[in-house]
Enzyme design. Structure first.
Site, PDB file in Angstrom:
ATOM      1  N   SER A   1       2.678 -95.065  57.523  1.00 19.57           N
ATOM      2  CA  SER A   1       3.114 -94.616  59.014  1.00 19.57           C
ATOM      3  C   SER A   1       3.848 -93.362  58.907  1.00 19.57           C
ATOM      4  O   SER A   1       4.050 -92.763  59.838  1.00 19.57           O
ATOM      5  CB  SER A   1       3.773 -95.766  59.929  1.00 19.57           C
TER       6      SER A   1
ATOM      7  N   GLY B   1       0.012 -97.114  61.635  1.00 16.89           N
ATOM      8  CA  GLY B   1      -0.474 -95.947  61.153  1.00 16.89           C
ATOM      9  C   GLY B   1       0.062 -94.647  61.623  1.00 16.89           C
ATOM     10  O   GLY B   1       1.111 -94.916  62.735  1.00 16.89           O
TER      11      GLY B   1
ATOM     12  N   GLY C   1       0.669 -90.483  63.200  1.00 18.38           N
ATOM     13  CA  GLY C   1       0.076 -89.776  64.154  1.00 18.38           C
ATOM     14  C   GLY C   1       0.118 -89.850  65.567  1.00 18.38           C
ATOM     15  O   GLY C   1       0.863 -91.047  66.021  1.00 18.38           O
TER      16      GLY C   1
ATOM     17  N   CYS D   1       2.081-101.968  66.058  1.00 24.58           N
ATOM     18  CA  CYS D   1       2.547-100.696  65.849  1.00 24.58           C
ATOM     19  C   CYS D   1       1.323 -99.314  66.613  1.00 24.58           C
ATOM     20  O   CYS D   1       1.189 -99.426  67.922  1.00 24.58           O
ATOM     21  CB  CYS D   1       2.720-100.340  64.539  1.00 24.58           C
ATOM     22  N   PHE D   2       0.641 -98.831  65.709  1.00 23.66           N
ATOM     23  CA  PHE D   2      -0.336 -97.854  66.147  1.00 23.66           C
ATOM     24  C   PHE D   2      -1.247 -98.629  66.987  1.00 23.66           C
ATOM     25  O   PHE D   2      -1.976 -98.180  68.002  1.00 23.66           O
ATOM     26  CB  PHE D   2      -1.035 -96.986  64.946  1.00 23.66           C
TER      27      PHE D   2
ATOM     28  N   GLY E   1       7.111 -93.036  66.755  1.00 22.77           N
ATOM     29  CA  GLY E   1       7.505 -92.242  67.440  1.00 22.77           C
ATOM     30  C   GLY E   1       6.866 -92.116  68.931  1.00 22.77           C
ATOM     31  O   GLY E   1       7.394 -91.070  69.580  1.00 22.77           O
ATOM     32  N   PHE E   2       5.960 -92.732  69.115  1.00 22.37           N
ATOM     33  CA  PHE E   2       5.261 -92.936  70.332  1.00 22.37           C
ATOM     34  C   PHE E   2       5.425 -94.298  71.001  1.00 22.37           C
ATOM     35  O   PHE E   2       5.620 -95.318  70.220  1.00 22.37           O
ATOM     36  CB  PHE E   2       3.755 -92.496  70.290  1.00 22.37           C
TER      37      PHE E   2
ATOM     38  N   HIS F   1       6.711-104.419  63.888  1.00 25.97           N
ATOM     39  CA  HIS F   1       5.881-104.803  62.313  1.00 25.97           C
ATOM     40  C   HIS F   1       6.348-106.118  62.084  1.00 25.97           C
ATOM     41  O   HIS F   1       7.241-106.719  61.634  1.00 25.97           O
ATOM     42  CB  HIS F   1       6.354-103.906  61.348  1.00 25.97           C
TER      43      HIS F   1
ATOM     44  N   GLU G   1       4.913-108.153  60.148  1.00 25.58           N
ATOM     45  CA  GLU G   1       4.824-108.631  58.704  1.00 25.58           C
ATOM     46  C   GLU G   1       5.934-107.974  57.960  1.00 25.58           C
ATOM     47  O   GLU G   1       6.268-108.307  56.632  1.00 25.58           O
ATOM     48  CB  GLU G   1       3.574-107.866  58.225  1.00 25.58           C
TER      49      GLU G   1
END
Length: 400
Positions: free
Chosen positions: A63, A245, A247, A273-274, A317-318, A368, A370
């Site tokens: 990430s 991940g 981006g 997350c992503f 960050g998003f 997360h 995990e």
């Protein structure tokens, strides 16, 4: 005579700055420190992480692709590095900034120093800078593009280096998925009985996620991010998992369409997350860039159904843009995915930290569960994934 006054007592020599390094932000801020890790120049979005432990897990978290990571904890590297604590196949950060780099690795598990890991991973770092001041800049201004320069890269003037920083692309619109995902599918088998099967789409997955599924008796088909829907469904999975991940989620259009196909097929889904951001976009909601993001292992999140608060690990960050209160009809395609609620919220800033579909077997969290590193408060979410997968398997067996 006290030990400190003993003529035979000596202190280790203070580490001196032997090679110069610079960290330059796009706003013109210049921090002068010492070269750490590899030499050269590296560019990326400069972000900070508040974890006091787990620096090796941070470095090997995909990430962080495309980013220069600043550690707010002042002393880094004291336990060295080892192969077992790597959460992926390599170190992903582009650059690394610390205040006080440990002179030695003092741990029985250490196989090399952190400096040696950075050098072997070709990560350009900087030490001996005021990371507290740097963090305050990033909190007040927001995450900024930056560059770390050492060695031959310092032959250019600071003005020229600043121009190089400002020429770099922003994180908004960035897509790193083909860089971080695996090249070919992999099947991971649990010890003992296989209770159900999960198709895990690797968007930058950490090793702790499949380990968490294997520990619950789930067979894991680890799939590249570019896997077509027909190939995924051909595995007849009992559940689908989308990992963390790097981006901008808005740029992951292929994976958003893949997820819509999973929802259409009625296969249970869990994203972290992503994967949480992609579920939000698949349902038709927007995402937005946070000012400086959440990165660390001490973030309080509340389950809005139970009121329970968990201390969780974050790296994002998003965030998903959904109103916190009430039920909402998913906007995509005139509400074909039904109703959605915000299941979890961050207590520091009220950011959406989880989604739950009421008319589809799908849920996700922004953090997360995990951990690795971090607390294990949220690990029962993998129990919920296992329960959904096992129930789906049993239902499919009855129908057949």
């Amino acid at each position: 005579m006290t030990p400190s006054a003993s003529p035979t007592a000596t202190r280790p020599p203070r580490r001196t700055r032997t090679e110069k390094a610079l960290l330059i932000l796009e706003d013109g801020t210049v921090l002068r420190g010492s070269a750490y890790g590899a030499r050269g120049s590296r560019f990326g979005e400069v972000v900070f992480t508040t974890g006091m432990t787990g620096y090796q897990e941070t470095l090997s978290d995909p990430s962080y692709a495309g980013q220069i990571v600043v550690q707010t904890a002042p002393h880094i590297g004291n336990t060295g590095a080892n192969a077992e604590d790597m959460e992926s196949r390599k170190v992903w950060v582009r650059g690394y900034a610390v205040r006080d780099a440990s002179r030695i690795a003092s741990n029985h598990r250490a196989e090399q120093t952190l400096d040696e890991l950075l050098i072997s991973s070709d990560v350009v770092g900087i030490s001996d800078i005021d990371t507290r001041m740097l963090t305050r800049i990033l909190r007040e201004t927001g995450s900024l593009r930056g560059g770390i320069f050492s060695g031959d890269a310092l032959e250019s003037s600071e003005e020229q280096l600043l121009t190089q920083v400002r020429d770099q692309p922003a994180m908004s619109g960035a897509n790193f998925l083909e860089e971080v995902t695996i090249a070919q599918p992999v099947v991971l088998e649990p010890e003992g009985e296989v209770r159900a099967t999960v198709a895990a789409v690797d968007l930058g997955i950490k090793g702790a996620s499949p380990r968490s599924m294997l520990a619950r008796g789930l067979r894991v088909h680890l799939l590249p991010a570019t896997t077509p829907l027909e190939d995924l469904l051909a595995l007849a999975p009992d559940a689908v998992f989308f990992s963390n991940g790097p981006g901008d989620p808005a740029a992951a259009t292929t994976q958003i369409e893949l997820l819509r196909g999973v929802l259409d097929a009625g296969v249970p889904f869990f994203g972290i997350c992503f994967g949480n951001q992609l579920l939000g976009r698949a349902l038709g909601f927007g995402t937005y860039k946070l000012k400086f993001g959440h990165r660390g292992i001490n973030q309080p999140v509340q389950d809005r159904e139970t009121g329970q608060v968990a201390i969780t690990a974050h790296n994002h960050g998003f965030a998903v843009d959904v109103p916190l209160e009430g039920e909402h009809v998913a906007p995509h395609d005139a509400g074909r995915y039904g109703r959605v609620v915000v299941s979890h919220v961050g207590l520091n800033d009220d950011v959406v930290e989880g989604l739950r579909c009421l008319d589809r077997p799908a849920f996700s969290v922004q953090y997360h569960p995990e951990a690795a590193g971090g607390p294990h408060d949220a690990s029962p979410l993998f129990d919920r994934l296992a329960e959904l997968a096992i129930a789906h398997r049993a239902s499919a067996s009855k129908e057949s």
